[in-house]
Design an enzyme around this catalytic site. Structure first.
Site, PDB file in Angstrom:
ATOM      1  N   LYS A  16     -23.884 -46.825 -49.160  1.00 13.59           N
ATOM      2  CA  LYS A  16     -24.961 -47.527 -48.452  1.00 13.59           C
ATOM      3  C   LYS A  16     -24.439 -48.841 -47.845  1.00 13.59           C
ATOM      4  O   LYS A  16     -24.682 -49.130 -46.682  1.00 13.59           O
ATOM      5  CB  LYS A  16     -26.124 -47.831 -49.406  1.00 13.59           C
ATOM      6  CG  LYS A  16     -26.728 -46.582 -50.043  1.00 13.59           C
ATOM      7  CD  LYS A  16     -27.901 -46.916 -50.953  1.00 13.59           C
ATOM      8  CE  LYS A  16     -27.543 -47.739 -52.178  1.00 13.59           C
ATOM      9  NZ  LYS A  16     -26.643 -47.054 -53.136  1.00 13.59           N
ATOM     10  N   ARG A  91     -36.700 -48.452 -54.281  1.00 10.52           N
ATOM     11  CA  ARG A  91     -36.045 -47.688 -55.335  1.00 10.52           C
ATOM     12  C   ARG A  91     -37.033 -47.111 -56.331  1.00 10.52           C
ATOM     13  O   ARG A  91     -36.609 -46.451 -57.277  1.00 10.52           O
ATOM     14  CB  ARG A  91     -35.114 -48.615 -56.101  1.00 10.52           C
ATOM     15  CG  ARG A  91     -33.666 -48.340 -55.778  1.00 10.52           C
ATOM     16  CD  ARG A  91     -32.954 -49.586 -56.156  1.00 10.52           C
ATOM     17  NE  ARG A  91     -31.719 -49.393 -56.817  1.00 10.52           N
ATOM     18  CZ  ARG A  91     -30.587 -49.867 -56.305  1.00 10.52           C
ATOM     19  NH1 ARG A  91     -30.561 -50.391 -55.118  1.00 10.52           N
ATOM     20  NH2 ARG A  91     -29.493 -49.782 -57.000  1.00 10.52           N
ATOM     21  N   ARG A 126     -13.995 -49.822 -57.035  1.00 11.40           N
ATOM     22  CA  ARG A 126     -14.468 -50.776 -56.001  1.00 11.40           C
ATOM     23  C   ARG A 126     -14.044 -52.208 -56.343  1.00 11.40           C
ATOM     24  O   ARG A 126     -14.059 -52.624 -57.496  1.00 11.40           O
ATOM     25  CB  ARG A 126     -15.989 -50.703 -55.909  1.00 11.40           C
ATOM     26  CG  ARG A 126     -16.547 -51.793 -54.986  1.00 11.40           C
ATOM     27  CD  ARG A 126     -17.961 -51.579 -54.596  1.00 11.40           C
ATOM     28  NE  ARG A 126     -18.821 -51.377 -55.741  1.00 11.40           N
ATOM     29  CZ  ARG A 126     -20.083 -50.978 -55.649  1.00 11.40           C
ATOM     30  NH1 ARG A 126     -20.604 -50.735 -54.474  1.00 11.40           N
ATOM     31  NH2 ARG A 126     -20.798 -50.821 -56.733  1.00 11.40           N
ATOM     32  N   ARG A 159     -17.256 -55.623 -59.870  1.00 14.80           N
ATOM     33  CA  ARG A 159     -18.616 -55.881 -60.316  1.00 14.80           C
ATOM     34  C   ARG A 159     -18.760 -55.493 -61.784  1.00 14.80           C
ATOM     35  O   ARG A 159     -18.261 -54.470 -62.209  1.00 14.80           O
ATOM     36  CB  ARG A 159     -19.610 -55.056 -59.477  1.00 14.80           C
ATOM     37  CG  ARG A 159     -20.203 -55.830 -58.335  1.00 14.80           C
ATOM     38  CD  ARG A 159     -20.937 -54.964 -57.351  1.00 14.80           C
ATOM     39  NE  ARG A 159     -22.015 -54.161 -57.923  1.00 14.80           N
ATOM     40  CZ  ARG A 159     -22.826 -53.390 -57.198  1.00 14.80           C
ATOM     41  NH1 ARG A 159     -22.686 -53.342 -55.883  1.00 14.80           N
ATOM     42  NH2 ARG A 159     -23.768 -52.672 -57.768  1.00 14.80           N
ATOM     43  N   ARG A 170     -26.745 -46.336 -64.428  1.00 14.57           N
ATOM     44  CA  ARG A 170     -27.160 -46.496 -63.024  1.00 14.57           C
ATOM     45  C   ARG A 170     -27.428 -45.125 -62.400  1.00 14.57           C
ATOM     46  O   ARG A 170     -28.366 -44.962 -61.631  1.00 14.57           O
ATOM     47  CB  ARG A 170     -26.075 -47.249 -62.253  1.00 14.57           C
ATOM     48  CG  ARG A 170     -25.975 -48.709 -62.665  1.00 14.57           C
ATOM     49  CD  ARG A 170     -24.727 -49.361 -62.127  1.00 14.57           C
ATOM     50  NE  ARG A 170     -24.652 -49.371 -60.688  1.00 14.57           N
ATOM     51  CZ  ARG A 170     -23.524 -49.526 -60.009  1.00 14.57           C
ATOM     52  NH1 ARG A 170     -22.380 -49.684 -60.655  1.00 14.57           N
ATOM     53  NH2 ARG A 170     -23.544 -49.524 -58.698  1.00 14.57           N
TER      54      ARG A 170
HETATM   55  P1  AP5 Z   1     -20.486 -48.811 -51.344  1.00 12.84           P
HETATM   56  O1  AP5 Z   1     -20.666 -48.705 -49.868  1.00 12.84           O
HETATM   57  O2  AP5 Z   1     -20.264 -50.161 -51.914  1.00 12.84           O
HETATM   58  O3  AP5 Z   1     -21.662 -48.027 -52.091  1.00 12.84           O
HETATM   59  P2  AP5 Z   1     -23.201 -48.387 -52.285  1.00 12.84           P
HETATM   60  O4  AP5 Z   1     -23.977 -47.159 -51.976  1.00 12.84           O
HETATM   61  O5  AP5 Z   1     -23.549 -49.645 -51.551  1.00 12.84           O
HETATM   62  O6  AP5 Z   1     -23.208 -48.569 -53.864  1.00 12.84           O
HETATM   63  P3  AP5 Z   1     -23.797 -49.701 -54.798  1.00 12.84           P
HETATM   64  O7  AP5 Z   1     -23.075 -49.622 -56.072  1.00 12.84           O
HETATM   65  O8  AP5 Z   1     -23.829 -51.028 -54.093  1.00 12.84           O
HETATM   66  O9  AP5 Z   1     -25.240 -49.185 -54.952  1.00 12.84           O
HETATM   67  P4  AP5 Z   1     -26.180 -49.480 -56.086  1.00 12.84           P
HETATM   68  O10 AP5 Z   1     -27.399 -48.931 -55.459  1.00 12.84           O
HETATM   69  O11 AP5 Z   1     -25.844 -48.986 -57.414  1.00 12.84           O
HETATM   70  O12 AP5 Z   1     -26.060 -51.068 -56.264  1.00 12.84           O
HETATM   71  P5  AP5 Z   1     -26.913 -52.290 -55.678  1.00 12.84           P
HETATM   72  O13 AP5 Z   1     -26.008 -53.387 -55.388  1.00 12.84           O
HETATM   73  O14 AP5 Z   1     -27.849 -51.821 -54.627  1.00 12.84           O
HETATM   74  O15 AP5 Z   1     -19.259 -47.859 -51.753  1.00 12.84           O
HETATM   75  C1  AP5 Z   1     -18.792 -47.814 -53.089  1.00 12.84           C
HETATM   76  C2  AP5 Z   1     -17.253 -47.758 -53.114  1.00 12.84           C
HETATM   77  O16 AP5 Z   1     -16.822 -46.538 -52.545  1.00 12.84           O
HETATM   78  C3  AP5 Z   1     -16.576 -48.877 -52.313  1.00 12.84           C
HETATM   79  O17 AP5 Z   1     -15.421 -49.276 -52.997  1.00 12.84           O
HETATM   80  C4  AP5 Z   1     -16.204 -48.203 -50.983  1.00 12.84           C
HETATM   81  O18 AP5 Z   1     -15.044 -48.767 -50.420  1.00 12.84           O
HETATM   82  C5  AP5 Z   1     -15.976 -46.746 -51.421  1.00 12.84           C
HETATM   83  N1  AP5 Z   1     -16.383 -45.788 -50.400  1.00 12.84           N
HETATM   84  C6  AP5 Z   1     -17.494 -45.838 -49.615  1.00 12.84           C
HETATM   85  N2  AP5 Z   1     -17.546 -44.756 -48.794  1.00 12.84           N
HETATM   86  C7  AP5 Z   1     -16.452 -44.009 -49.094  1.00 12.84           C
HETATM   87  C8  AP5 Z   1     -15.932 -42.763 -48.589  1.00 12.84           C
HETATM   88  N3  AP5 Z   1     -16.560 -42.085 -47.619  1.00 12.84           N
HETATM   89  N4  AP5 Z   1     -14.778 -42.297 -49.124  1.00 12.84           N
HETATM   90  C9  AP5 Z   1     -14.137 -42.995 -50.118  1.00 12.84           C
HETATM   91  N5  AP5 Z   1     -14.579 -44.160 -50.624  1.00 12.84           N
HETATM   92  C10 AP5 Z   1     -15.713 -44.658 -50.117  1.00 12.84           C
HETATM   93  O19 AP5 Z   1     -27.810 -52.654 -56.952  1.00 12.84           O
HETATM   94  C11 AP5 Z   1     -27.242 -53.239 -58.104  1.00 12.84           C
HETATM   95  C12 AP5 Z   1     -28.307 -53.531 -59.142  1.00 12.84           C
HETATM   96  O20 AP5 Z   1     -29.260 -54.464 -58.601  1.00 12.84           O
HETATM   97  C13 AP5 Z   1     -29.160 -52.334 -59.579  1.00 12.84           C
HETATM   98  O21 AP5 Z   1     -28.545 -51.598 -60.610  1.00 12.84           O
HETATM   99  C14 AP5 Z   1     -30.446 -53.040 -60.035  1.00 12.84           C
HETATM  100  O22 AP5 Z   1     -30.275 -53.622 -61.291  1.00 12.84           O
HETATM  101  C15 AP5 Z   1     -30.583 -54.149 -59.015  1.00 12.84           C
HETATM  102  N6  AP5 Z   1     -31.365 -53.720 -57.838  1.00 12.84           N
HETATM  103  C16 AP5 Z   1     -30.929 -53.652 -56.544  1.00 12.84           C
HETATM  104  N7  AP5 Z   1     -31.904 -53.223 -55.733  1.00 12.84           N
HETATM  105  C17 AP5 Z   1     -33.005 -53.024 -56.538  1.00 12.84           C
HETATM  106  C18 AP5 Z   1     -34.323 -52.574 -56.287  1.00 12.84           C
HETATM  107  N8  AP5 Z   1     -34.741 -52.239 -55.033  1.00 12.84           N
HETATM  108  N9  AP5 Z   1     -35.169 -52.472 -57.329  1.00 12.84           N
HETATM  109  C19 AP5 Z   1     -34.793 -52.799 -58.577  1.00 12.84           C
HETATM  110  N10 AP5 Z   1     -33.547 -53.224 -58.883  1.00 12.84           N
HETATM  111  C20 AP5 Z   1     -32.658 -53.342 -57.874  1.00 12.84           C
HETATM  112 MG    MG Z   2     -24.168 -51.563 -52.168  1.00 14.91          MG
END
Ligand code: AP5
Ligand code: MG
Length: 213
Positions: A16, A91, A126, A159, A170
């Protein structure tokens, strides 16, 4: 016409953030990542940051009321008037209902589909820049110099929730609380499913194509 009011759905590590960065350049609308906003609040030591900490570190979702307030405020900024990329929001069913209640009409939901066995190594490898937030991967997108950001030369870090202990929680939170939103939006005919595996540029092309149809 190409949609500009978007939700990116997908499990942890689905890409994402990676794809949002490309999309914001092409579409000219801001990426609104609740994960990034919450991490920023933690760094700044705000009340919200302190409240969110224990949930995030455990891989659980932060309470809806906190996140909804954050997104409402962000969407009210002038740069979101022409569109937005919601990355990691909504979410839960309550968060999706909050968008409706506030008259926020999403045009497309891109559902990035990636199997768990591909997500886990993506998360585990990551690395993020402490200064500019750029995201890298030790195998799939390594920095030129280990531990040093290619963009701003800042230090990279892992992270805390990208640990082997927290990743399964997660993944569970996604399946139980977020995946049902696919059906919720599919009933409106606005979901486009995109294969999130393979080359990052190829995935980006698939997303653009999904925004046009
Ligand atoms: P990346 O693009 O960073 O993936 P992402 O989908 O953004 O993953 P996240 O871990 O950020 O999502 P998440 O939803 O768990 O965390 P968030 O920060 O939103 O890619 C991941 C890795 O893969 C990178 O190293 C990249 O280089 C690599 N990659 C990407 N594409 C690739 C490909 N095609 N091939 C190979 N490698 C690739 O949330 C964190 C926490 O915040 C949650 O757990 C929760 O506690 C809280 N939170 C956030 N939003 C909410 C909400 N709306 N409600 C409640 N709690 C929330
Ligand atoms: Mg992200």
């Amino acid at each position: 016409m190409r949609a500009t009011r978007l939700i990116l759905l997908g499990g942890p590590g689905a890409g994402k953030g990676t794809q949002s960065k490309r999309l914001l350049e092409t579409l000219g609308v801001p990426q609104i990542s609740t994960g990034d906003l919450l991490r920023e609040a933690r760094r700044a030591g705000t009340e919200l940051g302190n409240q969110a900490k224990s949930f995030m570190d455990a891989g659980a979702l932060v309470p809806d009321s906190l996140v909804v307030a954050l997104v409402k405020e962000r969407l009210a900024q002038p740069d979101a008037a022409g569109g937005y990329i919601l990355d990691g929001f909504p979410r839960t069913a309550a968060q999706a209902a909050a968008l409706d209640d506030n008259g926020i009409a999403v045009e497309r939901v891109v559902n990035l589909v990636v199997p768990d066995e591909v997500l886990v190594p993506r998360l585990a490898g990551r690395r993020i820049c402490r200064e500019c937030g750029s995201s890298f991967h030790v195998d799939f997108h390594p920095t030129r110099v280990e531990g040093v950001c290619d963009v701003c030369q800042g230090q990279t870090y892992q992270r805390a929730d990208d640990s082997a202990e927290v990743i399964p929680q997660r993944l569970r939170a996604y399946v139980e609380q977020t995946a049902p939103l696919v059906e919720f939006y599919a009933a409106r005919g606005i979901v486009r499913t995109v294969d999130g595996q393979g080359d990052m540029e190829a995935i980006f092309a698939r997303i653009l194509e999904a925004l046009d149809r």
